[in-house]
Enzyme design. Structure first.
Site, PDB file in Angstrom:
ATOM      1  N   SER A   2       0.557  -1.490  -0.422  1.00  8.15           N
ATOM      2  CA  SER A   2       0.009   0.283   0.161  1.00  8.15           C
ATOM      3  C   SER A   2       0.872   1.672  -0.275  1.00  8.15           C
ATOM      4  O   SER A   2       2.271   0.961   0.342  1.00  8.15           O
ATOM      5  CB  SER A   2      -0.771   0.040   1.359  1.00  8.15           C
TER       6      SER A   2
ATOM      7  N   TYR B 296      -3.116  -0.377  10.556  1.00  9.85           N
ATOM      8  CA  TYR B 296      -2.335  -0.448   9.172  1.00  9.85           C
ATOM      9  C   TYR B 296      -1.128   0.079   8.490  1.00  9.85           C
ATOM     10  O   TYR B 296      -0.871  -1.166   7.778  1.00  9.85           O
ATOM     11  CB  TYR B 296      -3.294   0.229   8.645  1.00  9.85           C
TER      12      TYR B 296
END
Length: 254
Positions: free
Chosen positions: A138, A151
């Site tokens: 990501s 995250y």
């Protein structure tokens, strides 16, 4: 070009969103697709789509955070030419608002889940003479995002594991790369916005869309196309690389 005929691909979290798009495209390009999915009904729905289009697919109901279950799935599959570590969950919070339980939950799925699949797949790939691994990282692995502590931790780990596996298995003909998407419009994103920003869905969607300099979110099919390249023989000279698929987010934001 970019054919996967005769290859077996395992895709985690293939029941929706990016994983679904990858499963559909890989099957279209000739791969026998195996979906590992906690939501077996969603996975079966994708299998039905693939079979209706003339492809081959199977779903395996498993929690990627449980190593014994993951190993059992890979042993049942037998041959694995391509692994796509896509399954993941998100969390909103900074270090003060992220509970130990939240942190652990994200770690178990996003980090340990990917590790479990690598642990199960790499020996099979070694034994058969090679393979290709695509990990879903990501932009959170590369830049600071507000309120994304857990995250970001998990995606930073994916990025680092990608490099480690790529290095360790150079001599085994196993390639390992990662993709770092920015926001991609999936049902997961819609649900995430609805859960965390109730009553402000349209405003937040617009804000998240325009956080990419290109002016929109990515589409799952765009991620799938890059995953296909990295899984294909045409990417035979590519390993240990991360590909930002981010509409300019990392380099062009001012």
């Amino acid at each position: 070009m970019f054919k996967l005929t005769g290859k077996t691909a395992v895709i985690t979290g293939g029941g929706s969103g990016i994983g679904r798009a990858i499963a559909l495209l890989f099957a279209k390009q000739g791969a026998a697709v195996h979906i590992i999915e906690l939501n077996a009904d969603a996975g079966q729905g994708v299998v039905a789509e693939i079979e209706q289009a003339g492809g081959q697919a199977q779903v395996h109901a498993a929690d990627v955070s449980q190593q014994a279950a993951v190993v059992a799935v890979f042993q049942a599959v037998g041959r694995v030419d391509v692994l796509v570590n896509n399954a993941g969950i998100a969390h909103v919070g900074n270090v003060e608002t992220t509970s130990e339980a939240d942190f652990e939950r994200v770690y178990q799925v996003n980090v340990k889940g990917a590790y479990n699949c690598l642990f199960a797949a790499v020996p099979l790939m070694k034994a058969q003479g090679g393979g290709a691994i695509v990990n879903m990282a990501s932009i959170a692995a590369h830049v600071g995002l507000t309120d994304r502590l857990a995250y970001s931790m998990s995606k930073g780990a994916i990025f680092a594991m990608t490099l480690s596996v790529a290095r360790d298995y150079l001599g085994s003909n196993i390639r390992c790369n990662s993709i770092s998407p920015a926001r991609v419009h999936t049902p997961f994103v819609d649900g995430f916005i609805a859960k965390n920003y109730a009553g402000k869905e349209a405003e937040i969607f617009e804000k998240l869309s325009h956080s990419q300099p290109i002016g929109r979110m990515g589409q799952p099919d765009e991620v799938a196309a890059l995953a296909l390249y990295l899984a294909s023989d045409e990417a035979g000279f590519v390993t240990g690389c991360d590909y930002p698929l981010d509409g300019g987010f990392i380099k062009l934001n001012t």
